[in-house]
Design an enzyme around this catalytic site. Structure first.
Site, PDB file in Angstrom:
ATOM      1  N   GLN A 166       7.723   6.571  16.858  1.00 41.59           N
ATOM      2  CA  GLN A 166       6.461   5.913  16.485  1.00 41.59           C
ATOM      3  C   GLN A 166       5.829   5.137  17.636  1.00 41.59           C
ATOM      4  O   GLN A 166       4.642   4.836  17.592  1.00 41.59           O
ATOM      5  CB  GLN A 166       6.701   4.983  15.296  1.00 41.59           C
ATOM      6  CG  GLN A 166       6.941   5.750  14.005  1.00 41.59           C
ATOM      7  CD  GLN A 166       7.354   4.853  12.875  1.00 41.59           C
ATOM      8  OE1 GLN A 166       7.872   3.758  13.087  1.00 41.59           O
ATOM      9  NE2 GLN A 166       7.150   5.315  11.655  1.00 41.59           N
ATOM     10  N   GLU A 203       0.853  -1.201   0.000  1.00 44.06           N
ATOM     11  CA  GLU A 203       0.000   0.000   0.000  1.00 44.06           C
ATOM     12  C   GLU A 203       0.881   1.240   0.000  1.00 44.06           C
ATOM     13  O   GLU A 203       1.808   1.353   0.797  1.00 44.06           O
ATOM     14  CB  GLU A 203      -0.878  -0.028   1.265  1.00 44.06           C
ATOM     15  CG  GLU A 203      -1.740   1.212   1.405  1.00 44.06           C
ATOM     16  CD  GLU A 203      -2.724   1.105   2.551  1.00 44.06           C
ATOM     17  OE1 GLU A 203      -3.420   0.072   2.674  1.00 44.06           O
ATOM     18  OE2 GLU A 203      -2.786   2.059   3.342  1.00 44.06           O
ATOM     19  N   ALA A 212     -18.994   2.372   5.787  1.00 40.96           N
ATOM     20  CA  ALA A 212     -18.380   1.711   4.625  1.00 40.96           C
ATOM     21  C   ALA A 212     -19.326   0.670   4.025  1.00 40.96           C
ATOM     22  O   ALA A 212     -19.312   0.436   2.817  1.00 40.96           O
ATOM     23  CB  ALA A 212     -17.058   1.068   5.034  1.00 40.96           C
ATOM     24  N   ASP A 228     -11.839   8.989   8.077  1.00 36.25           N
ATOM     25  CA  ASP A 228     -11.948   9.538   9.434  1.00 36.25           C
ATOM     26  C   ASP A 228     -12.594  10.909   9.419  1.00 36.25           C
ATOM     27  O   ASP A 228     -12.765  11.508   8.366  1.00 36.25           O
ATOM     28  CB  ASP A 228     -10.551   9.607  10.070  1.00 36.25           C
ATOM     29  CG  ASP A 228     -10.095   8.226  10.494  1.00 36.25           C
ATOM     30  OD1 ASP A 228     -10.920   7.470  11.041  1.00 36.25           O
ATOM     31  OD2 ASP A 228      -8.912   7.899  10.264  1.00 36.25           O
ATOM     32  N   THR A 244      -3.791   4.838  -1.332  1.00 33.40           N
ATOM     33  CA  THR A 244      -4.727   5.425  -0.371  1.00 33.40           C
ATOM     34  C   THR A 244      -5.375   6.698  -0.921  1.00 33.40           C
ATOM     35  O   THR A 244      -4.873   7.321  -1.854  1.00 33.40           O
ATOM     36  CB  THR A 244      -4.027   5.768   0.966  1.00 33.40           C
ATOM     37  OG1 THR A 244      -2.967   6.690   0.701  1.00 33.40           O
ATOM     38  CG2 THR A 244      -3.468   4.534   1.627  1.00 33.40           C
TER      39      THR A 244
HETATM   40  P1  FAD Z   1     -16.779   1.444   8.907  1.00 31.71           P
HETATM   41  O1  FAD Z   1     -16.722   0.032   8.529  1.00 31.71           O
HETATM   42  O2  FAD Z   1     -17.905   2.259   8.400  1.00 31.71           O
HETATM   43  O3  FAD Z   1     -16.777   1.487  10.500  1.00 31.71           O
HETATM   44  C1  FAD Z   1     -16.596   2.718  11.220  1.00 31.71           C
HETATM   45  C2  FAD Z   1     -17.170   2.579  12.623  1.00 31.71           C
HETATM   46  O4  FAD Z   1     -18.590   2.503  12.550  1.00 31.71           O
HETATM   47  C3  FAD Z   1     -16.727   1.310  13.358  1.00 31.71           C
HETATM   48  O5  FAD Z   1     -16.620   1.620  14.713  1.00 31.71           O
HETATM   49  C4  FAD Z   1     -17.884   0.334  13.118  1.00 31.71           C
HETATM   50  O6  FAD Z   1     -17.981  -0.632  14.151  1.00 31.71           O
HETATM   51  C5  FAD Z   1     -19.072   1.290  13.107  1.00 31.71           C
HETATM   52  N1  FAD Z   1     -20.167   0.844  12.227  1.00 31.71           N
HETATM   53  C6  FAD Z   1     -20.058   0.327  10.981  1.00 31.71           C
HETATM   54  N2  FAD Z   1     -21.271   0.062  10.470  1.00 31.71           N
HETATM   55  C7  FAD Z   1     -22.166   0.443  11.414  1.00 31.71           C
HETATM   56  C8  FAD Z   1     -23.582   0.445  11.485  1.00 31.71           C
HETATM   57  N3  FAD Z   1     -24.337   0.004  10.468  1.00 31.71           N
HETATM   58  N4  FAD Z   1     -24.178   0.910  12.615  1.00 31.71           N
HETATM   59  C9  FAD Z   1     -23.429   1.376  13.648  1.00 31.71           C
HETATM   60  N5  FAD Z   1     -22.071   1.397  13.639  1.00 31.71           N
HETATM   61  C10 FAD Z   1     -21.468   0.939  12.535  1.00 31.71           C
HETATM   62  N6  FAD Z   1      -8.623   6.072   5.672  1.00 31.71           N
HETATM   63  C11 FAD Z   1      -8.552   7.010   4.694  1.00 31.71           C
HETATM   64  O7  FAD Z   1      -8.972   8.150   4.892  1.00 31.71           O
HETATM   65  N7  FAD Z   1      -7.984   6.700   3.460  1.00 31.71           N
HETATM   66  C12 FAD Z   1      -7.501   5.471   3.166  1.00 31.71           C
HETATM   67  O8  FAD Z   1      -7.012   5.246   2.068  1.00 31.71           O
HETATM   68  C13 FAD Z   1      -7.579   4.461   4.184  1.00 31.71           C
HETATM   69  N8  FAD Z   1      -7.118   3.211   3.959  1.00 31.71           N
HETATM   70  C14 FAD Z   1      -7.286   2.230   4.930  1.00 31.71           C
HETATM   71  C15 FAD Z   1      -6.892   0.913   4.649  1.00 31.71           C
HETATM   72  C16 FAD Z   1      -7.089  -0.097   5.586  1.00 31.71           C
HETATM   73  C17 FAD Z   1      -6.675  -1.510   5.252  1.00 31.71           C
HETATM   74  C18 FAD Z   1      -7.673   0.218   6.851  1.00 31.71           C
HETATM   75  C19 FAD Z   1      -7.870  -0.871   7.875  1.00 31.71           C
HETATM   76  C20 FAD Z   1      -8.042   1.522   7.147  1.00 31.71           C
HETATM   77  C21 FAD Z   1      -7.867   2.549   6.199  1.00 31.71           C
HETATM   78  N9  FAD Z   1      -8.266   3.852   6.436  1.00 31.71           N
HETATM   79  C22 FAD Z   1      -8.159   4.810   5.459  1.00 31.71           C
HETATM   80  C23 FAD Z   1      -8.773   4.252   7.765  1.00 31.71           C
HETATM   81  C24 FAD Z   1     -10.295   4.180   7.883  1.00 31.71           C
HETATM   82  O9  FAD Z   1     -10.913   5.082   6.992  1.00 31.71           O
HETATM   83  C25 FAD Z   1     -10.666   4.532   9.320  1.00 31.71           C
HETATM   84  O10 FAD Z   1     -10.194   3.552  10.201  1.00 31.71           O
HETATM   85  C26 FAD Z   1     -12.128   4.842   9.609  1.00 31.71           C
HETATM   86  O11 FAD Z   1     -12.233   5.400  10.913  1.00 31.71           O
HETATM   87  C27 FAD Z   1     -13.055   3.627   9.556  1.00 31.71           C
HETATM   88  O12 FAD Z   1     -13.192   3.178   8.284  1.00 31.71           O
HETATM   89  P2  FAD Z   1     -14.010   1.802   7.967  1.00 31.71           P
HETATM   90  O13 FAD Z   1     -14.080   1.691   6.534  1.00 31.71           O
HETATM   91  O14 FAD Z   1     -13.454   0.691   8.751  1.00 31.71           O
HETATM   92  O15 FAD Z   1     -15.446   2.251   8.563  1.00 31.71           O
END
Ligand code: FAD
Length: 304
Positions: free
Chosen positions: A232, A18, A144, A126, A49
Site C-alpha cells: 500500500q 465506512e 458535488a 471519479d 460507498t
Molecule cells: P467536487 O467537490 O466536485 O470536486 C472535484 C474537483 O473539482 C476538485 O478539484 C474541486 O476543487 C473542483 N471543483 C469543485 N467545484 C468546482 C467549481 N464550481 N468550479 C471549478 N472546480 C470545481 N468516490 C466514489 O466514487 N464513491 C464513493 O462512495 C466515494 N466516497 C468518498 C468518501 C469521502 C469521504 C471522500 C473524501 C471521497 C470519496 N470518493 C468516492 C472519492 C471522490 O468521488 C473523488 O475524490 C472525486 O474525484 C471528487 O469528489 P468530490 O465530491 O470531492 O468532488
C-alpha cells in the site's frame, strides 16, 4: 437521526465507519457477519460507498460490438437496507454525480426517503477507465456542489456530508482554490465534511485552520485508514494523491515479507494518529474499513 443532529449534540467523540458494498456473490449473512464485530462499539451510523456502473463491450458474431452493463457490487441501497433491518442503526449511502442524470438522482432520493434514510454523502465520483477528466452524463451534475443543491431541494429531508482533501484534490490547481470549492459545497447546504485519508495529522490540522479562515464553519471529520500491507506504500499515494511520511514508510519496509508485522505497524500508526486527533478535540473519526474489521476493531478498542 440525522448526522447533523448527532454532531450538534457535541458529546464524546465517536467512531464513524465506512464500508464498501460486497462484490456480487457474497450473501447477506456474510456481509452482516463482516460488520458485526463493529457493533461492540455501538456505532451511530455506517457509511456505504457507491460505485459507478461499468460497461463491457462484447464482440458479436457479425464482428460488431454490443455494450453490456457490468455491475460488480451489490447496490449501496440494498446494503443500507440490510444493515438497518439487522442492526437498527442509521446508514449513510454515498451518492455520486458520475453515471446518473438529475432525474435518476431525484428518483434515488425518493427511494431513500421511502426507506426512511435521512443521511447522505454527496460526491462527484471519479472519471471512468479511459476518461481523462470526469465528464457528467448528459443532464448530470458536474460538481458535488451541484449535487448538494439538488439534494437540498428536498429541504431538510437529508443531512448531507461532503468530501474534503487535506492534501488537496488532485485536479485542483492549489489548496486555496480547492478550499474555495469546498466552501461552495457548504454554502449549497452541506452539514459537515469528511476528509480523505491522511497519515500525518499536521496536514489535517493545517487544512482545518485554512478551512476556518476561509469561512467554513461546519464540523470537519478526519478520515483514517490503517495501512495493512507494504504494497500500500505504493498503491495508496497513486490512488488517492496523498503522502505517506518517511517514518511510516521506513517502518513498513522494515517489516519486509513479515505480513503480520506490516499489519501491526500500520495499525499502531493509526492508533497513534487517532489518539492525537481525539486529544485535539475532533467530533468524530471516520474509518475507511475497506472490508477489514480486525485492525479497525483493535484501533476502536484502544481509542474509544
Ligand atoms: P467536487 O467537490 O466536485 O470536486 C472535484 C474537483 O473539482 C476538485 O478539484 C474541486 O476543487 C473542483 N471543483 C469543485 N467545484 C468546482 C467549481 N464550481 N468550479 C471549478 N472546480 C470545481 N468516490 C466514489 O466514487 N464513491 C464513493 O462512495 C466515494 N466516497 C468518498 C468518501 C469521502 C469521504 C471522500 C473524501 C471521497 C470519496 N470518493 C468516492 C472519492 C471522490 O468521488 C473523488 O475524490 C472525486 O474525484 C471528487 O469528489 P468530490 O465530491 O470531492 O468532488
Amino acid at each position: 437521526m440525522k448526522i447533523s443532529e448527532i454532531l450538534s449534540e457535541g458529546g464524546k467523540a465517536f467512531p464513524s465507519l465506512e464500508i464498501v458494498p460486497p462484490l456480487k456473490g457474497m450473501t447477506k449473512a456474510e456481509l452482516l457477519d463482516s460488520i458485526r464485530p463493529f457493533m461492540e462499539f455501538s456505532p451511530r451510523y455506517i457509511n456505504v460507498t457507491r460505485h459507478r456502473d461499468e460497461y463491457e463491450y462484447r464482440e458479436q458474431p457479425d464482428g460488431t460490438y454490443s455494450r453490456h452493463l457490468v455491475r460488480r457490487r451489490v447496490s449501496e441501497v440494498a446494503v443500507c437496507g440490510a444493515i438497518m433491518s439487522e442492526f437498527g442503526i442509521e446508514t449513510v449511502p454515498h451518492i455520486i454525480c458520475g453515471g446518473s442524470d438529475a432525474d435518476e438522482i431525484e428518483s434515488l432520493l425518493h427511494d431513500l426517503r421511502f426507506m426512511e434514510i435521512s443521511n447522505v454523502m454527496a460526491l462527484r465520483g471519479d472519471s471512468t477507465v479511459g476518461e481523462k477528466r470526469f465528464t457528467p452524463v448528459p443532464g448530470g451534475y458536474r460538481y458535488a456542489s451541484e449535487l448538494v443543491e439538488a439534494i437540498r431541494r428536498f429541504g431538510d429531508m437529508f443531512s448531507i456530508g461532503v468530501g474534503g482533501y487535506p492534501e488537496k484534490h488532485f485536479e485542483a490547481p492549489n489548496m486555496e482554490t480547492d478550499i474555495a470549492n469546498l466552501k461552495k459545497k457548504v454554502d449549497a447546504g452541506a452539514d459537515y465534511v469528511i476528509t480523505q485519508m491522511f497519515f500525518d495529522n499536521r496536514v489535517f490540522y493545517d487544512f482545518t485552520e485554512k478551512c476556518r479562515a476561509a469561512g467554513i464553519t461546519v464540523p470537519i471529520i478526519p478520515g483514517l485508514k490503517p495501512l495493512s500491507s507494504v504494497k500500500q506504500i505504493g498503491t495508496l499515494p497513486e490512488a488517492f494523491s496523498l503522502d505517506i511520511p518517511m517514518e511510516l514508510v521506513s517502518a513498513m519496509r522494515e517489516a519486509g515479507d513479515d505480513k503480520e508485522k506490516a499489519y501491526r505497524t500500520g495499525t499502531e500508526w493509526c492508533i497513534m494518529q487517532c489518539r492525537d486527533l481525539l486529544r485535539h478535540g475532533v467530533p468524530a473519526v471516520h474509518f475507511y474499513t475497506m472490508g477489514r474489521s480486525r485492525n479497525i476493531v483493535e484501533i476502536l478498542r484502544e481509542c474509544f
